[in-house]
Structures are given as structure tokens and as C-alpha cells.
Design an enzyme around this catalytic site. Structure first.
Site, PDB file in Angstrom:
ATOM      1  N   LYS A  72       0.835  -1.202   0.000  1.00 40.57           N
ATOM      2  CA  LYS A  72       0.000   0.000   0.000  1.00 40.57           C
ATOM      3  C   LYS A  72       0.875   1.260   0.000  1.00 40.57           C
ATOM      4  O   LYS A  72       0.695   2.148  -0.833  1.00 40.57           O
ATOM      5  CB  LYS A  72      -0.919   0.002   1.230  1.00 40.57           C
ATOM      6  CG  LYS A  72      -2.034  -1.045   1.142  1.00 40.57           C
ATOM      7  CD  LYS A  72      -2.804  -1.206   2.449  1.00 40.57           C
ATOM      8  CE  LYS A  72      -3.818  -2.358   2.348  1.00 40.57           C
ATOM      9  NZ  LYS A  72      -4.556  -2.617   3.592  1.00 40.57           N
ATOM     10  N   ASP A 122     -10.615   3.342   5.135  1.00 42.99           N
ATOM     11  CA  ASP A 122     -11.000   1.928   5.046  1.00 42.99           C
ATOM     12  C   ASP A 122     -12.526   1.770   5.050  1.00 42.99           C
ATOM     13  O   ASP A 122     -13.033   0.697   4.713  1.00 42.99           O
ATOM     14  CB  ASP A 122     -10.450   1.161   6.259  1.00 42.99           C
ATOM     15  CG  ASP A 122      -9.171   0.402   5.938  1.00 42.99           C
ATOM     16  OD1 ASP A 122      -9.034  -0.061   4.794  1.00 42.99           O
ATOM     17  OD2 ASP A 122      -8.332   0.264   6.847  1.00 42.99           O
ATOM     18  N   GLN A 148      -4.078  -1.632  10.055  1.00 40.75           N
ATOM     19  CA  GLN A 148      -4.130  -2.927   9.368  1.00 40.75           C
ATOM     20  C   GLN A 148      -4.763  -3.994  10.273  1.00 40.75           C
ATOM     21  O   GLN A 148      -4.404  -4.133  11.432  1.00 40.75           O
ATOM     22  CB  GLN A 148      -2.723  -3.350   8.924  1.00 40.75           C
ATOM     23  CG  GLN A 148      -2.669  -4.593   8.066  1.00 40.75           C
ATOM     24  CD  GLN A 148      -3.391  -4.456   6.727  1.00 40.75           C
ATOM     25  OE1 GLN A 148      -3.493  -3.359   6.168  1.00 40.75           O
ATOM     26  NE2 GLN A 148      -3.887  -5.558   6.198  1.00 40.75           N
TER      27      GLN A 148
HETATM   28  N1  GUN Z   1      -7.061  -6.568   6.440  1.00 39.43           N
HETATM   29  C1  GUN Z   1      -7.530  -7.216   5.351  1.00 39.43           C
HETATM   30  N2  GUN Z   1      -8.052  -6.344   4.454  1.00 39.43           N
HETATM   31  C2  GUN Z   1      -7.895  -5.111   5.004  1.00 39.43           C
HETATM   32  C3  GUN Z   1      -8.233  -3.803   4.561  1.00 39.43           C
HETATM   33  O1  GUN Z   1      -8.797  -3.580   3.482  1.00 39.43           O
HETATM   34  N3  GUN Z   1      -7.897  -2.791   5.409  1.00 39.43           N
HETATM   35  C4  GUN Z   1      -7.294  -3.013   6.617  1.00 39.43           C
HETATM   36  N4  GUN Z   1      -7.032  -1.951   7.378  1.00 39.43           N
HETATM   37  N5  GUN Z   1      -6.981  -4.205   7.057  1.00 39.43           N
HETATM   38  C5  GUN Z   1      -7.274  -5.261   6.251  1.00 39.43           C
END
Ligand code: GUN
Length: 295
Positions: free
Chosen positions: A54, A121, A98
Site C-alpha cells: 500500500k 477503510d 491494518q
Molecule cells: N485486512 C484485510 N483487508 C484489510 C483492509 O482492506 N484494510 C485493513 N485496514 N486491514 C485489512
């Protein structure tokens, strides 16, 4: 039967980045570089890989990002107070924590400590509520990316039966809401299957569009689907083997089994994964635009 079309998230995400460039340039020319704070707690190898991809993408696009790495033993209070600081730091228009978090941390408390206007998110209950009310502010990245893939390939869910395998707050549940909204390229009849569903194949065999998001390697086989179904594979599962890495990434769909029976399928890797990152960038650009215009 016609060949199964591969729904390439790589292609669609590149298209997203191209169309975001003008918006990014405009923001930068007004003195605002969209910024993301990524918070990583503990040392889960998969989470590390995701956060790195990311932030690498943000850097490639000339955007600002910073990763805050915290030890596994970090307390809930410590994490909340770091998030409160990020909420008040104007360099960051988006904040991402995350998931999953270590067990001693309450995910709801952490998610609710993020300012909803920086919640790129789309996990905060305010954003999930707005989505459910049909007035989305931030839409969770993976569901949003899946809708974008379908639109790019002109696969219109309207009037179709969409079956979602999995009810997670990150993918399955928000996706089922998006799919049923009364709007263009949604408007589907939706079914969610989960661990409490009796006879999953009974439902999946009726799906015009099947979304597999349960985290079980190669769960969906040709017996689960009807001829001509569209299959979206959200799974990214590490299956240990004797390859160089010690594992191989496989989806929730047994690709070879459904290939030829499905009309279209998103591959793993190169399907939904790149779209999640593209939508995170898009949401952060949106957050920066709201910050600049004060809307
Ligand atoms: N863990 C798995 N997918 C995601 C996501 O899209 N965002 C975050 N913050 N954690 C995740």
C-alpha cells in the site's frame, strides 16, 4: 463453451490510477499532497506485505505516506492515543489500521477511535451506517474494488442473483449492501452464505455472480457453480509447500476446476488484490479533496 474471461485487477487498477492523476495534480497545485498514515501492530508477515504494497503505491504516485509500526504488546490505550494524534495531524488525510489486530486489542474500540472523515477503510460504524442508508461517505476498499471490476468489464449486477460467501465486516457484509443499493451497476438480489449456512452449494449453484470471501483455500469448485457464472475470488491464502518461499498464494476458488465453466473469473494474484490498493488511494484522494474544500 466460450473461453472464461480473466477479470484483471491489474488492468482496472491502472485505469483508476490514470484517472486519479488529474485530481492528484490539482490537489498538489493547491499545496495539498494526499497523505496516508498506516498503522501496523505486531509482526504478522502477511500484514507486513500488505502494508508495504500500500505505502509503496502511494510513493510511486508521488503521494505522502508514513507507516507507524507498533510492537505486538502495544496496549489499547497506547494505540488509541496514537490514533488521536493522527486524527489531529493535517499531513494525514487518511488513516489505516491494518487488520487483524492482536487478540488483546478490541477492534471496535480501535476502529471507532479513527476520525470518520479520515477513515479511508470505511470501517467506522458512521461510514458503514451511511453506506447502509445509501449515502456512502467512505466505501470499504475491497467491496468498492469488486464493484469497479464489474463495471469496467460491463458486468451489470442489476436484476442478477449475487451470492456472497462470507460475512466479514471488511468484505462480505458491506459488499452485500453495495450490491443491493438501488443504483446503476448494483440493484442485485443478494444472498450471504456463512459458517452457519446449511448446504452452501444449494445457494452458490443459483448465483449469477458468486463472490468468494471466506478465507478457505480453493473452497469453490465446479460443483458449486452454474454454467456461465461470474466468479470473484477475494481469498489470498498462504498454503505451505516446498517452493522457494515455503508457501504459495491461492484463492478461495479452485481456478482450474471452474475455468471453462464460468463466464469470467478474477484471478489470484492479480484480481481483487490490486483493486483494494487502488480504492485505498482513491479514498485518500477523496479525503484530501474534502479536507481542502471543507465539505
Ligand atoms: N485486512 C484485510 N483487508 C484489510 C483492509 O482492506 N484494510 C485493513 N485496514 N486491514 C485489512
Amino acid at each position: 463453451m466460450a473461453e472464461t474471461i480473466i477479470l484483471s485487477g491489474k488492468t482496472v487498477s491502472q485505469n483508476v490510477y490514470n484517472s486519479l492523476q488529474t485530481r492528484i495534480d490539482l490537489l498538489k497545485s493547491s499545496g495539498c499532497t494526499p497523505g496516508l498514515a498506516a498503522v501496523l501492530v505486531g509482526d504478522d508477515p502477511a500484514s507486513n506485505v500488505y502494508v508495504n504494497s500500500k505505502t509503496r503505491r502511494f510513493n510511486t504516485l508521488g503521494l505522502f505516506s508514513e507507516t507507524i509500526c507498533l510492537p505486538e504488546i502495544c496496549s489499547e490505550n497506547e494505540l488509541v492515543s496514537i490514533i488521536h494524534k493522527l486524527n489531529n495531524d493535517d499531513r494525514f488525510h487518511g488513516i489505516l489500521v491494518q487488520m487483524p489486530l492482536p487478540n488483546h486489542l478490541n477492534e471496535s474500540v480501535i476502529i471507532e477511535s479513527v476520525d470518520p472523515l479520515k477513515d479511508v477503510d470505511g470501517f467506522h460504524p458512521e461510514n458503514l451506517g451511511l453506506l447502509t442508508a445509501g449515502r456512502p461517505q467512505f466505501v470499504p476498499c475491497t467491496p468498492k474494488g469488486i464493484m469497479r471490476i464489474l463495471k469496467y468489464y460491463e458486468i451489470d449486477p442489476s436484476g442478477k442473483h449475487v451470492v456472497v460467501l462470507g460475512r466479514s465486516n471488511i468484505v462480505g457484509r458491506p459488499l452485500s449492501i453495495l450490491m443491493s443499493l438501488k443504483q446503476s451497476y448494483s440493484n442485485a438480489t443478494t444472498t450471504i452464505c456463512h459458517s452457519g449456512t446449511i448446504d452452501i452449494p444449494y445457494y452458490t449453484q443459483q448465483a449469477d455472480i458468486l463472490i468468494a470471501a471466506i478465507g478457505v483455500p480453493e473452497f469453490v469448485t465446479s460443483d458449486h457453480i452454474k454454467d456461465g457464472a461470474v466468479i470473484i475470488d477475494v481469498g489470498i491464502n498462504r498454503v505451505e509447500d516446498d517452493s522457494e518461499n515455503g508457501y504459495t498464494l491461492v484463492g478461495d476458488v479452485h481456478f482450474d476446476s471452474v475455468n471453462g465453466k464460468a463466464t469470467a473469473i478474477s484471478p489470484v494474484p492479480g484480481g481483487v488484490g490490486p483493486m483494494t490498493i487502488a480504492m485505498l488511494v482513491e479514498n485518500t484522494v477523496e479525503a484530501a479533496e474534502r479536507f481542502v474544500t471543507g465539505e
